[in-house]
Every structure is written in structure tokens, then in C-alpha cells.
Write a protein that holds these residues in place. Structure first.
Motif, PDB file in Angstrom:
ATOM      1  N   ASP A   1     -43.100  -2.872   4.044  1.00 41.10           N
ATOM      2  CA  ASP A   1     -43.235  -2.927   5.500  1.00 41.10           C
ATOM      3  C   ASP A   1     -42.569  -1.678   6.080  1.00 41.10           C
ATOM      4  OD1 ASP A   1     -42.029  -3.871   8.287  1.00 41.10           O
ATOM      5  OD2 ASP A   1     -43.722  -5.192   7.785  1.00 41.10           O
TER       6      ASP A   1
ATOM      7  N   ARG B   1     -42.150 -21.852  12.828  1.00 43.33           N
ATOM      8  CA  ARG B   1     -40.928 -21.476  13.566  1.00 43.33           C
ATOM      9  C   ARG B   1     -39.840 -22.534  13.383  1.00 43.33           C
ATOM     10  NH1 ARG B   1     -43.836 -19.143  17.375  1.00 43.33           N
ATOM     11  NH2 ARG B   1     -44.199 -21.033  18.577  1.00 43.33           N
TER      12      ARG B   1
ATOM     13  N   LYS C   1     -38.459 -22.318   9.758  1.00 42.08           N
ATOM     14  CA  LYS C   1     -37.561 -21.171   9.621  1.00 42.08           C
ATOM     15  C   LYS C   1     -36.237 -21.427  10.334  1.00 42.08           C
ATOM     16  CE  LYS C   1     -39.225 -17.123  10.449  1.00 42.08           C
ATOM     17  NZ  LYS C   1     -40.000 -16.002  10.991  1.00 42.08           N
TER      18      LYS C   1
ATOM     19  N   ASP D   1     -41.038 -13.410   7.661  1.00 41.07           N
ATOM     20  CA  ASP D   1     -41.966 -13.973   8.633  1.00 41.07           C
ATOM     21  C   ASP D   1     -42.565 -15.295   8.156  1.00 41.07           C
ATOM     22  OD1 ASP D   1     -41.502 -11.808  10.266  1.00 41.07           O
ATOM     23  OD2 ASP D   1     -43.264 -10.702   9.568  1.00 41.07           O
ATOM     24  N   SER D   2     -42.941 -15.373   6.886  1.00 40.88           N
ATOM     25  CA  SER D   2     -43.565 -16.596   6.377  1.00 40.88           C
ATOM     26  C   SER D   2     -43.115 -16.922   4.956  1.00 40.88           C
ATOM     27  CB  SER D   2     -45.090 -16.453   6.408  1.00 40.88           C
ATOM     28  OG  SER D   2     -45.478 -15.382   5.572  1.00 40.88           O
TER      29      SER D   2
END
Length: 174
Positions: free
Chosen positions: A15, A104, A107, A133-134
Motif C-alpha cells: 500500500d 466496523r 474491528k 481495513d478488512s
């Protein structure tokens, strides 16, 4: 002589936010285990080219280290994978839900208020964790990683944090 498996080049996508860590990793590891590492900042890849004396084991270690950096671990933490006792595990949170609000919430449960739940799991299970993120990436000794993975799964299932912490402590006492 190098195996057929080692003739090509391996690319580890990264990334853009991880470029600094990737640069540091490439400097730290280039030449280790008989490999050439380059960072392609335009295409966002760490390029791993095995040398003539490279072993399959060395290639796998370097690839796993590069993957750890790409997932969010520091280059120093990723270097722990040089030790055969250490492993990297990734829990894909998308396997547990397909709704953004649920993702969300999951997490949030894993991270906890101010990061407290994540720090507690890391401390009790003696692992390093990155919540992306996931995904949740876990780095540590094999047995410890399995304990932490199960703890993360318990939180995803909705178990109370105190129950999860007691579970980790009971397994670590054995």
C-alpha cells in the motif's frame, strides 16, 4: 544449485501508506539469504529476485517477511520471521461479514477503546497484531499465534472481552 521454483521474480504488493516501511525493509534485507530486493515505488511492489545460491526456505522466509511489512508490521517485527519458530497468520474479517457496519463493529471489538483490547491480547498471547481495513494480522510463535487467532475469532463471535482474556490466560498457563 537453485530449484526451478526459484528462477522467477516474486512481487509483493504494498500500500502507498507503507512505502516508508518498505524502503527500510528493502535496505535491511537486500542480499540476505542470497536474494536481491528492489522497491518499485511506481507500481507499489517489493520485487524479490532469488540469487544463484538461494534456497526455497530462504525465498519463503523473505516473501513472508515482505508480506508482513505490506500488512503493516515494522521491518524489525517482520525480521522475527527469520526464526523458524515464528509465523504470520491473517484473519480475513470479510469471511465473517459482508456489511460495512458489521465490519466496523468487529474491528471496534478487536481494537477496543483506545486500543486496549488489542494491546491486552498482544500482551497476554505474546504476539504482535495489526488490524487493517478488512483483516487482522498476527505475528509470533506458532502456539501463541493460534491462541491469539482463536481470541480474535471469539471476539468476532461476540464473546465478552473478559471471557476472551480468561481463555488466553488459561491456555498460556499450560
Amino acid at each position: 544449485m537453485a530449484s526451478e521454483y526459484l528462477r522467477g521474480t516474486f512481487l509483493q504488493p504494498i500500500d502507498r501508506r507503507r512505502l516508508g516501511a518498505a524502503r527500510q525493509f528493502v535496505k535491511l534485507v537486500d542480499g540476505k539469504f542470497g536474494h536481491r530486493l528492489e522497491l518499485d515505488e511506481g507500481q507499489l511492489y517489493i520485487k524479490i529476485t532469488p540469487g544463484p545460491e538461494a534456497s526455497v526456505d530462504g525465498v519463503l522466509k523473505i516473501r513472508e517477511m515482505a508480506r508482513a511489512v505490506a500488512l503493516g508490521f515494522s521491518p524489525e517485527e517482520a525480521m522475527a520471521l527469520e526464526n523458524d519458530e515464528y509465523v504470520l497468520a491473517v484473519v480475513d474479517l470479510k469471511e465473517y461479514t459482508d456489511k460495512p457496519n458489521h465490519l466496523r463493529r468487529i474491528k471496534g471489538r478487536i481494537i477496543g477503546e483506545g486500543g486496549r483490547a488489542k494491546r491486552t491480547i498482544e500482551s497476554l498471547a505474546e504476539v504482535s497484531m495489526v488490524v487493517g481495513d478488512s483483516y487482522v494480522a498476527i505475528l509470533g510463535r506458532l502456539d501463541d499465534v493460534e491462541v491469539a487467532r482463536r481470541a480474535v475469532e471469539m471476539l468476532i463471535e461476540g464473546k465478552k472481552h473478559s471471557t476472551v482474556y480468561k481463555f488466553i490466560q488459561s491456555l498460556k498457563r499450560r
